[in-house]
Write a protein that holds these residues in place. Sequence first.
Motif, mmCIF file in Angstrom:
data_model
loop_
_atom_site.group_PDB
_atom_site.id
_atom_site.type_symbol
_atom_site.label_atom_id
_atom_site.label_comp_id
_atom_site.label_asym_id
_atom_site.label_seq_id
_atom_site.Cartn_x
_atom_site.Cartn_y
_atom_site.Cartn_z
ATOM 1 N N PRO A 72 -6.275 7.774 53.621
ATOM 2 C CA PRO A 72 -6.098 9.185 53.987
ATOM 3 C C PRO A 72 -6.899 9.598 55.219
ATOM 4 C CG PRO A 72 -6.380 8.960 51.614
ATOM 5 C CD PRO A 72 -6.692 7.624 52.211
ATOM 6 N N GLN A 73 -8.009 8.903 55.483
ATOM 7 C CA GLN A 73 -8.837 9.233 56.647
ATOM 8 C C GLN A 73 -8.166 8.852 57.968
ATOM 9 O OE1 GLN A 73 -12.535 7.204 55.945
ATOM 10 N NE2 GLN A 73 -13.083 8.469 54.176
ATOM 11 N N VAL A 74 -7.180 7.939 57.912
ATOM 12 C CA VAL A 74 -6.494 7.503 59.134
ATOM 13 C C VAL A 74 -5.006 7.882 59.110
ATOM 14 C CG1 VAL A 74 -8.109 5.615 59.583
ATOM 15 C CG2 VAL A 74 -6.093 5.197 58.147
ATOM 16 N N GLY A 75 -4.656 8.842 58.260
ATOM 17 C CA GLY A 75 -3.276 9.306 58.202
ATOM 18 C C GLY A 75 -2.359 8.421 57.389
ATOM 19 N N GLY A 76 -2.948 7.583 56.537
ATOM 20 C CA GLY A 76 -2.150 6.676 55.721
ATOM 21 C C GLY A 76 -1.906 7.205 54.324
ATOM 22 N N VAL A 77 -1.232 6.382 53.515
ATOM 23 C CA VAL A 77 -0.837 6.784 52.161
ATOM 24 C C VAL A 77 -1.285 5.705 51.175
ATOM 25 C CG1 VAL A 77 1.107 7.304 50.633
ATOM 26 C CG2 VAL A 77 1.164 8.047 53.024
ATOM 27 N N TYR A 78 -1.892 6.154 50.085
ATOM 28 C CA TYR A 78 -2.246 5.261 48.983
ATOM 29 C C TYR A 78 -1.495 5.701 47.729
ATOM 30 C CZ TYR A 78 -4.727 3.428 44.958
ATOM 31 O OH TYR A 78 -5.018 2.819 43.772
ATOM 32 N N LEU A 79 -0.925 4.735 47.022
ATOM 33 C CA LEU A 79 -0.256 5.011 45.753
ATOM 34 C C LEU A 79 -0.685 3.989 44.712
ATOM 35 C CD1 LEU A 79 3.494 5.776 46.649
ATOM 36 C CD2 LEU A 79 1.771 7.398 45.861
ATOM 37 N N GLN A 80 -0.839 4.451 43.471
ATOM 38 C CA GLN A 80 -1.009 3.532 42.346
ATOM 39 C C GLN A 80 0.301 3.500 41.576
ATOM 40 O OE1 GLN A 80 -4.593 3.538 39.866
ATOM 41 N NE2 GLN A 80 -3.268 3.377 38.063
ATOM 42 N N ALA A 81 0.856 2.306 41.435
ATOM 43 C CA ALA A 81 2.140 2.163 40.746
ATOM 44 C C ALA A 81 1.937 1.926 39.257
ATOM 45 C CB ALA A 81 2.928 1.006 41.357
ATOM 46 N N GLU A 82 3.055 1.937 38.515
ATOM 47 C CA GLU A 82 2.973 1.705 37.070
ATOM 48 C C GLU A 82 2.773 0.237 36.721
ATOM 49 O OE1 GLU A 82 7.480 2.272 37.898
ATOM 50 O OE2 GLU A 82 5.564 2.897 38.733
ATOM 51 N N ASP A 83 3.052 -0.663 37.654
ATOM 52 C CA ASP A 83 2.796 -2.091 37.459
ATOM 53 C C ASP A 83 2.923 -2.786 38.805
ATOM 54 O OD1 ASP A 83 5.563 -2.595 37.971
ATOM 55 O OD2 ASP A 83 6.019 -2.333 35.854
ATOM 56 N N GLU A 84 2.635 -4.086 38.798
ATOM 57 C CA GLU A 84 2.628 -4.838 40.056
ATOM 58 C C GLU A 84 4.016 -4.961 40.672
ATOM 59 O OE1 GLU A 84 -1.057 -6.090 37.825
ATOM 60 O OE2 GLU A 84 1.047 -5.702 37.319
ATOM 61 N N CYS A 85 5.026 -5.141 39.836
ATOM 62 C CA CYS A 85 6.396 -5.256 40.349
ATOM 63 C C CYS A 85 6.778 -4.006 41.132
ATOM 64 C CB CYS A 85 7.363 -5.500 39.191
ATOM 65 S SG CYS A 85 9.093 -5.681 39.681
#
Length: 391
Positions: A44-57
């Motif tokens: 977020p500090q560089v204008g990016g996006v982080y997401l946590q998914a429900e699983d690795e797939c």
Amino acid sequence: MKRFLETGNFAITEGAILAGCRFFCGYPITPATELAEAMSMRLPQVGGVYLQAEDECAAMHLCIGASLGGMKSMTATSGPGFILYADPYGWALGCETPMVVMNSGRVGPVSGITGAPGQGEFYLTRYPTQGGNFETITLAPNSAQECMKIIVEAFYLSERLRMPVTVLGDQLLTDGMEDISVPENDGEMKEMGFRVWPRSYHKGPDFYPSIDSLDIPPVQMGYNTGALCSDWTPTVEGYDIEEVEEHHRHAYRLIYKVRNNRNLFSELYEKKFMDDDPDLVVVSFGTPSRVVNTAVDRARSQGLKVGALRLINLWPFPDELFTRKTKYLSVELNWDGQLVREIQRAVPKDATVNFLGTCGDLPTIPDLIENFEKILKNQPLERKGWVLEAW
């Protein structure tokens, strides 16, 4: 240049951002959770996006979607999660989608020990999905600082070859703390040997040409180019088709864009005492290579004619490094022996190949030197209790 006392996960995060990564999606798993945590703060500090998914797939599928939308993307996991990438990894290979996959190995099989390093996915990184008819690229750093450089290199290769690239580490690399230098400008990045390739998009109409050329931009959506993306065999325009000849054309590109451009990464290895025709070549990758290098130094000081070969580019396997008719020893963080099997395949028929494996802990320098001496005296190697496997 800034210096930090930090973990490999920190170095990987900073390297990914320097390479232009602006999307990360993963699922918590030891020892890669701290990497996801670092990404959640830094992106977020560089204008990016982080997401946590429900699983690795789901995590890797989301990274594919982000890449198709024009963002350099990355995911990270450990062995139990890497196997769940099988479906999306096939999509990324077949659709020629650039992205980086970090695998921080731990002891297996299955969940194994969460806090112990392992090297059990050597072959899995070569064959991460079903069906065959593809090549893969796997790179293996051996320090926190090198983790940063190799992550940058992985993004570079993924963009130029438009494909996913795997970085294979281990728990000691990602969780261990070391002195790390982070470049602050392009000049310092160049001084440290970092190569960066900008993202562009394919204007069509031949989105999937049956050639092995470099630098064909990846397919991206949203540019009114008519770009298509599917996991089915495509025509050059991207339409699904059920014709073997078209599949042969597509498979040719997936295989030979890597094989015929190996000059991009074929120099990714290190050798020590290899110029005086050593009587024994000790082969390793990742964290064990650091212990191997020290053991080889001490063996040399004792008059043993031993050399060391550290592989950084694991796949495609560098057969050209194994042309000597001599003795080889593969040192690995597993008991079943994986790298050793490729060495056996690649060496001349008159060469001999031995194996030394530990599980969950690094080999000791005395154990290594003891086995060096046995090999040089043509004595058989033997398993040492529940500590060390050797043959």
